[in-house]
Design a protein around this motif. Structure first.
Motif, short mmCIF file in Angstrom:
data_model
loop_
_atom_site.label_atom_id
_atom_site.label_comp_id
_atom_site.label_asym_id
_atom_site.label_seq_id
_atom_site.Cartn_x
_atom_site.Cartn_y
_atom_site.Cartn_z
N ARG A 154 -2.86 -1.67 -9.41
CA ARG A 154 -2.67 -1.39 -10.83
C ARG A 154 -2.85 -2.66 -11.68
O ARG A 154 -3.30 -2.60 -12.82
CB ARG A 154 -1.26 -0.83 -11.04
CG ARG A 154 -1.09 -0.18 -12.38
CD ARG A 154 0.36 0.13 -12.78
NE ARG A 154 1.27 0.42 -11.72
CZ ARG A 154 1.79 1.63 -11.48
NH1 ARG A 154 1.44 2.65 -12.21
NH2 ARG A 154 2.66 1.80 -10.50
N SER A 209 -5.09 0.76 -4.28
CA SER A 209 -3.80 1.42 -4.10
C SER A 209 -3.89 2.75 -4.86
O SER A 209 -4.92 3.07 -5.45
CB SER A 209 -2.68 0.53 -4.64
OG SER A 209 -2.86 0.34 -6.02
N ILE A 235 -5.74 3.95 -0.52
CA ILE A 235 -5.21 3.64 0.81
C ILE A 235 -3.70 3.81 0.81
O ILE A 235 -3.03 3.43 -0.14
CB ILE A 235 -5.61 2.18 1.18
CG1 ILE A 235 -7.12 2.13 1.42
CG2 ILE A 235 -4.85 1.66 2.40
CD1 ILE A 235 -7.72 0.76 1.32
N THR A 252 -0.52 8.65 1.37
CA THR A 252 -1.20 9.86 0.91
C THR A 252 -2.72 9.66 0.80
O THR A 252 -3.41 10.52 0.30
CB THR A 252 -0.64 10.30 -0.45
OG1 THR A 252 -0.58 9.15 -1.31
CG2 THR A 252 0.73 10.91 -0.32
N SER A 279 1.40 -4.58 -5.40
CA SER A 279 2.76 -5.06 -5.19
C SER A 279 3.21 -4.97 -3.73
O SER A 279 4.07 -5.73 -3.29
CB SER A 279 3.74 -4.30 -6.09
OG SER A 279 3.70 -2.92 -5.79
N ASN A 306 -1.52 -12.28 -5.85
CA ASN A 306 -0.64 -11.61 -6.79
C ASN A 306 0.01 -12.66 -7.67
O ASN A 306 0.34 -13.75 -7.21
CB ASN A 306 0.44 -10.82 -6.03
CG ASN A 306 1.13 -9.78 -6.90
OD1 ASN A 306 1.71 -10.11 -7.94
ND2 ASN A 306 1.05 -8.53 -6.49
C1 LIG Z 1 5.28 10.35 -2.05
C2 LIG Z 1 4.55 9.11 -2.49
C3 LIG Z 1 3.36 8.79 -1.87
C4 LIG Z 1 2.67 7.65 -2.25
N1 LIG Z 1 1.50 7.34 -1.61
C5 LIG Z 1 0.87 6.19 -1.93
C6 LIG Z 1 -0.31 5.80 -1.24
O1 LIG Z 1 -0.83 6.50 -0.36
N2 LIG Z 1 -0.88 4.62 -1.58
C7 LIG Z 1 -0.37 3.80 -2.54
O2 LIG Z 1 -0.95 2.73 -2.80
N3 LIG Z 1 0.73 4.17 -3.23
C8 LIG Z 1 1.35 5.34 -2.95
N4 LIG Z 1 2.46 5.69 -3.67
C9 LIG Z 1 2.85 4.87 -4.83
C10 LIG Z 1 3.65 3.64 -4.43
O3 LIG Z 1 5.03 3.95 -4.38
C11 LIG Z 1 3.47 2.53 -5.50
O4 LIG Z 1 3.85 3.01 -6.76
C12 LIG Z 1 2.03 2.03 -5.56
O5 LIG Z 1 1.56 1.66 -4.28
C13 LIG Z 1 1.98 0.81 -6.48
O6 LIG Z 1 0.65 0.44 -6.63
P1 LIG Z 1 0.27 -1.03 -7.08
O7 LIG Z 1 0.83 -2.01 -6.11
O8 LIG Z 1 -1.19 -1.05 -7.34
O9 LIG Z 1 0.98 -1.14 -8.51
P2 LIG Z 1 2.29 -1.93 -8.95
O10 LIG Z 1 3.44 -1.66 -8.07
O11 LIG Z 1 2.44 -1.65 -10.42
O12 LIG Z 1 1.91 -3.47 -8.73
C14 LIG Z 1 0.96 -4.12 -9.49
C15 LIG Z 1 0.99 -5.57 -9.01
O13 LIG Z 1 -0.04 -6.29 -9.69
C16 LIG Z 1 0.43 -7.59 -9.95
N5 LIG Z 1 -0.38 -8.08 -11.06
C17 LIG Z 1 -0.42 -7.62 -12.35
N6 LIG Z 1 -1.36 -8.28 -13.04
C18 LIG Z 1 -1.91 -9.18 -12.19
C19 LIG Z 1 -2.93 -10.16 -12.35
N7 LIG Z 1 -3.57 -10.33 -13.49
N8 LIG Z 1 -3.25 -10.93 -11.27
C20 LIG Z 1 -2.59 -10.78 -10.07
N9 LIG Z 1 -1.60 -9.88 -9.89
C21 LIG Z 1 -1.28 -9.07 -10.94
C22 LIG Z 1 1.90 -7.42 -10.28
O14 LIG Z 1 2.61 -8.62 -10.07
C23 LIG Z 1 2.29 -6.32 -9.30
O15 LIG Z 1 2.80 -6.85 -8.09
C24 LIG Z 1 3.17 6.83 -3.29
C25 LIG Z 1 4.38 7.16 -3.91
C26 LIG Z 1 5.05 8.28 -3.52
C27 LIG Z 1 6.36 8.61 -4.19
#
Ligand SMILES: Cc1cc2nc3c(=O)[nH]c(=O)nc-3n(C[C@H](O)[C@H](O)[C@H](O)COP(=O)(O)OP(=O)(O)OC[C@H]3O[C@@H](n4cnc5c(N)ncnc54)[C@H](O)[C@@H]3O)c2cc1C
Length: 167
Positions: free
Chosen positions: A53, A79, A94, A97, A112, A131
């Motif tokens: 994200r 993600s 990845i 789910t 994250s 990160n």
């Molecule tokens: C039932 C269920 C199933 C799920 N299945 C999956 C699944 O299969 N796969 C999956 O991925 N998720 C899944 N999720 C979602 C999961 O819980 C997380 O919400 C998701 O993985 C978070 O994605 P993320 O790390 O991209 O986003 P975030 O948690 O929002 O993290 C974003 C990260 O980016 C960093 N960042 C921001 N800007 C910058 C920058 N400019 N440079 C460097 N770093 C930066 C931040 O520090 C942060 O660590 C599921 C959730 C549920 C409830």
């Protein structure tokens, strides 16, 4: 112990008529979507460069992440939020789910490291995390980590790699 194979045994197919009340079927196929494989498939890629994200939108997936993935003969992954937001096709996500992958190298950029994501990549031989948050959970999974904004770290990383590959 499995039984010895007995080729003399024969089976009989008995056609059976089944009446299904379709109004009681709770699962319906609404659409069949054919997955278009462009480049290396995630499952086969020796290197995956995955964005989260924190990438902020679709563009970096097509530029900085793709450039690094191409250089390493790898594939771009994500993600779940980028797939949910429509920044990347659904089949690139990845995790629990999504796809379960186990490449030689998994580079997690702005991810994250939620357990639902790492469930899909923890089988990778080497995990590298980039990160901006030093407390991000992904650093607990990663063998190598860089704390910094991807906008600064990725171009430097890619340029250094180009230099090294050029010999
Ligand atoms: C039932 C269920 C199933 C799920 N299945 C999956 C699944 O299969 N796969 C999956 O991925 N998720 C899944 N999720 C979602 C999961 O819980 C997380 O919400 C998701 O993985 C978070 O994605 P993320 O790390 O991209 O986003 P975030 O948690 O929002 O993290 C974003 C990260 O980016 C960093 N960042 C921001 N800007 C910058 C920058 N400019 N440079 C460097 N770093 C930066 C931040 O520090 C942060 O660590 C599921 C959730 C549920 C409830």
């Amino acid at each position: 112990m499995p039984l010895e194979r007995d080729a003399s045994r024969k089976g009989e197919v008995i056609p059976t008529k089944i009446d299904i009340d379709t109004s009681k079927v709770r699962t319906k196929v609404l659409e069949t979507v054919k997955e278009e494989a462009v480049g290396i498939k995630l499952e086969d890629a020796p290197v995956i460069v995955s964005g989260g994200r924190g990438m902020g939108g679709p563009q970096p997936f097509q530029t900085v992440l793709k450039e690094l993935a191409d250089l390493l003969h790898g594939a771009v992954g994500a993600s779940r939020p980028p797939a949910d937001n429509g920044w990347v096709p659904e089949h690139l996500h990845i995790g629990l789910t999504g796809k379960i992958v186990a490449p030689d190298v998994y580079i997690a950029v702005a991810i994250s490291g939620a357990s639902q994501h790492t469930a899909g990549c923890s089988g990778s031989k080497h995990i590298i995390a980039i990160n901006k948050d030093p407390e991000a959970n992904i650093f607990r999974e990663a063998e190598f980590g860089v704390v910094g904004k991807y906008e600064e770290v990725l171009p430097a990383f890619t340029n250094k790699l180009k230099e090294l590959l050029a010999g």
